[in-house]
Write a protein that holds these residues in place. Sequence first.
Motif, PDB file in Angstrom:
ATOM      1  N   GLU A 136       1.016  -1.167  -0.235  1.00 13.79           N
ATOM      2  CA  GLU A 136       0.017  -0.136   0.056  1.00 13.79           C
ATOM      3  C   GLU A 136       1.203   1.261  -0.314  1.00 13.79           C
ATOM      4  OE1 GLU A 136      -3.558   2.188   2.987  1.00 13.79           O
ATOM      5  OE2 GLU A 136      -3.877   0.190   3.058  1.00 13.79           O
ATOM      6  N   ALA A 137       1.709   1.138   0.815  1.00 12.06           N
ATOM      7  CA  ALA A 137       2.858   2.337   0.563  1.00 12.06           C
ATOM      8  C   ALA A 137       3.509   2.575  -0.543  1.00 12.06           C
ATOM      9  CB  ALA A 137       4.050   2.386   2.509  1.00 12.06           C
ATOM     10  N   ALA A 138       3.993   1.016  -1.255  1.00 12.79           N
ATOM     11  CA  ALA A 138       5.056   1.665  -2.673  1.00 12.79           C
ATOM     12  C   ALA A 138       3.426   1.928  -3.608  1.00 12.79           C
ATOM     13  CB  ALA A 138       5.190  -0.023  -2.621  1.00 12.79           C
ATOM     14  N   ILE A 139       2.439   1.665  -3.673  1.00 17.50           N
ATOM     15  CA  ILE A 139       1.497   1.997  -4.410  1.00 17.50           C
ATOM     16  C   ILE A 139       1.000   3.329  -4.129  1.00 17.50           C
ATOM     17  CG2 ILE A 139      -0.750   1.817  -4.933  1.00 17.50           C
ATOM     18  CD1 ILE A 139      -0.789  -1.023  -4.245  1.00 17.50           C
ATOM     19  N   ASP A 140       0.809   3.856  -3.048  1.00 26.79           N
ATOM     20  CA  ASP A 140       0.550   4.926  -1.997  1.00 26.79           C
ATOM     21  C   ASP A 140       2.211   6.498  -3.112  1.00 26.79           C
ATOM     22  OD1 ASP A 140      -1.983   4.758  -1.423  1.00 26.79           O
ATOM     23  OD2 ASP A 140      -0.781   5.324   0.333  1.00 26.79           O
ATOM     24  N   SER A 141       3.112   6.377  -3.694  1.00 29.02           N
ATOM     25  CA  SER A 141       3.967   6.481  -3.408  1.00 29.02           C
ATOM     26  C   SER A 141       4.493   6.646  -4.919  1.00 29.02           C
ATOM     27  CB  SER A 141       5.644   5.863  -2.877  1.00 29.02           C
ATOM     28  OG  SER A 141       7.196   7.017  -3.147  1.00 29.02           O
ATOM     29  N   LEU A 142       4.185   5.650  -5.417  1.00 28.91           N
ATOM     30  CA  LEU A 142       3.914   6.092  -7.121  1.00 28.91           C
ATOM     31  C   LEU A 142       3.103   6.736  -7.416  1.00 28.91           C
ATOM     32  CD1 LEU A 142       4.375   1.986  -8.264  1.00 28.91           C
ATOM     33  CD2 LEU A 142       6.307   3.916  -8.993  1.00 28.91           C
ATOM     34  N   ARG A 143       1.658   6.339  -6.776  1.00 21.73           N
ATOM     35  CA  ARG A 143       0.343   7.673  -7.324  1.00 21.73           C
ATOM     36  C   ARG A 143       1.024   8.382  -7.512  1.00 21.73           C
ATOM     37  NH1 ARG A 143      -4.199   3.948  -5.485  1.00 21.73           N
ATOM     38  NH2 ARG A 143      -4.493   2.466  -6.775  1.00 21.73           N
ATOM     39  N   SER A 144       1.931   9.165  -6.107  1.00 20.39           N
ATOM     40  CA  SER A 144       1.863  10.561  -5.976  1.00 20.39           C
ATOM     41  C   SER A 144       3.608  11.031  -6.850  1.00 20.39           C
ATOM     42  CB  SER A 144       2.816  10.837  -4.394  1.00 20.39           C
ATOM     43  OG  SER A 144       3.271  12.170  -3.999  1.00 20.39           O
ATOM     44  N   GLU A 145       4.068  10.006  -6.905  1.00 20.57           N
ATOM     45  CA  GLU A 145       5.027  10.244  -7.713  1.00 20.57           C
ATOM     46  C   GLU A 145       4.551  10.442  -9.282  1.00 20.57           C
ATOM     47  OE1 GLU A 145       9.415   8.397  -9.218  1.00 20.57           O
ATOM     48  OE2 GLU A 145       8.815   7.659  -7.942  1.00 20.57           O
ATOM     49  N   MET A 146       3.470  10.409  -9.895  1.00 23.84           N
ATOM     50  CA  MET A 146       3.276   9.590 -11.382  1.00 23.84           C
ATOM     51  C   MET A 146       2.192  11.392 -11.395  1.00 23.84           C
ATOM     52  SD  MET A 146       1.870   6.461 -11.746  1.00 23.84           S
ATOM     53  CE  MET A 146       0.739   6.646 -13.211  1.00 23.84           C
ATOM     54  N   ASP A 147       1.913  11.874 -10.702  1.00 25.22           N
ATOM     55  CA  ASP A 147       0.913  12.769  -9.523  1.00 25.22           C
ATOM     56  C   ASP A 147       1.714  14.425 -10.118  1.00 25.22           C
ATOM     57  OD1 ASP A 147      -1.133  12.142  -9.910  1.00 25.22           O
ATOM     58  OD2 ASP A 147      -1.777  11.601  -7.456  1.00 25.22           O
ATOM     59  N   THR A 148       2.739  14.590  -9.477  1.00 25.97           N
ATOM     60  CA  THR A 148       3.775  15.435  -9.373  1.00 25.97           C
ATOM     61  C   THR A 148       4.367  15.538 -11.046  1.00 25.97           C
ATOM     62  OG1 THR A 148       4.657  14.746  -7.687  1.00 25.97           O
ATOM     63  CG2 THR A 148       5.847  16.233  -8.756  1.00 25.97           C
ATOM     64  N   LEU A 149       4.292  14.189 -11.532  1.00 23.91           N
ATOM     65  CA  LEU A 149       5.250  14.728 -13.570  1.00 23.91           C
ATOM     66  C   LEU A 149       4.341  14.451 -13.549  1.00 23.91           C
ATOM     67  CD1 LEU A 149       7.468  13.373 -14.710  1.00 23.91           C
ATOM     68  CD2 LEU A 149       6.670  11.024 -14.652  1.00 23.91           C
ATOM     69  N   TYR A 150       3.077  14.003 -14.145  1.00 28.08           N
ATOM     70  CA  TYR A 150       2.020  14.838 -15.010  1.00 28.08           C
ATOM     71  C   TYR A 150       1.162  16.335 -14.276  1.00 28.08           C
ATOM     72  CZ  TYR A 150      -2.260  15.629 -17.476  1.00 28.08           C
ATOM     73  OH  TYR A 150      -3.192  15.901 -18.139  1.00 28.08           O
TER      74      TYR A 150
ATOM     75  N   ASP B 206       4.469  10.869 -21.096  1.00 30.74           N
ATOM     76  CA  ASP B 206       6.440  10.941 -20.807  1.00 30.74           C
ATOM     77  C   ASP B 206       7.069   9.779 -20.663  1.00 30.74           C
ATOM     78  OD1 ASP B 206       7.878  11.639 -18.208  1.00 30.74           O
ATOM     79  OD2 ASP B 206       7.899  13.085 -19.632  1.00 30.74           O
ATOM     80  N   PRO B 207       7.663   9.130 -21.549  1.00 34.26           N
ATOM     81  CA  PRO B 207       8.100   7.975 -21.056  1.00 34.26           C
ATOM     82  C   PRO B 207       8.269   7.483 -19.261  1.00 34.26           C
ATOM     83  CG  PRO B 207       9.176   8.946 -22.998  1.00 34.26           C
ATOM     84  CD  PRO B 207       9.081   9.753 -22.483  1.00 34.26           C
ATOM     85  N   LYS B 208       8.990   8.448 -18.755  1.00 34.92           N
ATOM     86  CA  LYS B 208       8.679   8.376 -16.925  1.00 34.92           C
ATOM     87  C   LYS B 208       7.613   8.198 -16.736  1.00 34.92           C
ATOM     88  CE  LYS B 208      11.251  10.138 -12.503  1.00 34.92           C
ATOM     89  NZ  LYS B 208      12.200  10.711 -12.416  1.00 34.92           N
ATOM     90  N   LEU B 209       6.712   8.643 -17.062  1.00 37.33           N
ATOM     91  CA  LEU B 209       5.496   7.901 -16.425  1.00 37.33           C
ATOM     92  C   LEU B 209       5.044   6.997 -16.729  1.00 37.33           C
ATOM     93  CD1 LEU B 209       2.786   9.480 -15.008  1.00 37.33           C
ATOM     94  CD2 LEU B 209       1.825  10.360 -16.796  1.00 37.33           C
ATOM     95  N   LEU B 210       4.698   6.999 -18.000  1.00 42.38           N
ATOM     96  CA  LEU B 210       4.674   5.460 -19.150  1.00 42.38           C
ATOM     97  C   LEU B 210       5.495   4.327 -18.062  1.00 42.38           C
ATOM     98  CD1 LEU B 210       5.021   5.731 -22.518  1.00 42.38           C
ATOM     99  CD2 LEU B 210       2.941   6.423 -21.199  1.00 42.38           C
TER     100      LEU B 210
END
Length: 51
Positions: free
Chosen positions: A7-21, A29-33
């Motif tokens: 759950e923590a890893a999923i939340d962290s990835l979602r946050s990183e994706m939101d920030t990147l987007y 964006d390749p990093k987002l994909l």
Amino acid sequence: MSAATLEAAIDSLRSEMDTLYNGTNRLDDPKLLDLSVKLDKLVIEAMKDKN
């Protein structure tokens, strides 16, 4: 992985994706994909652990 760790890893990835987007406004964006693929794998793992 424990449920809490997943759950923590999923939340962290979602946050990183939101920030990147929000910085690029590009869904292709390749990093987002790449992060999206990682997120999918974690979600699948979490679903397997539930069963």
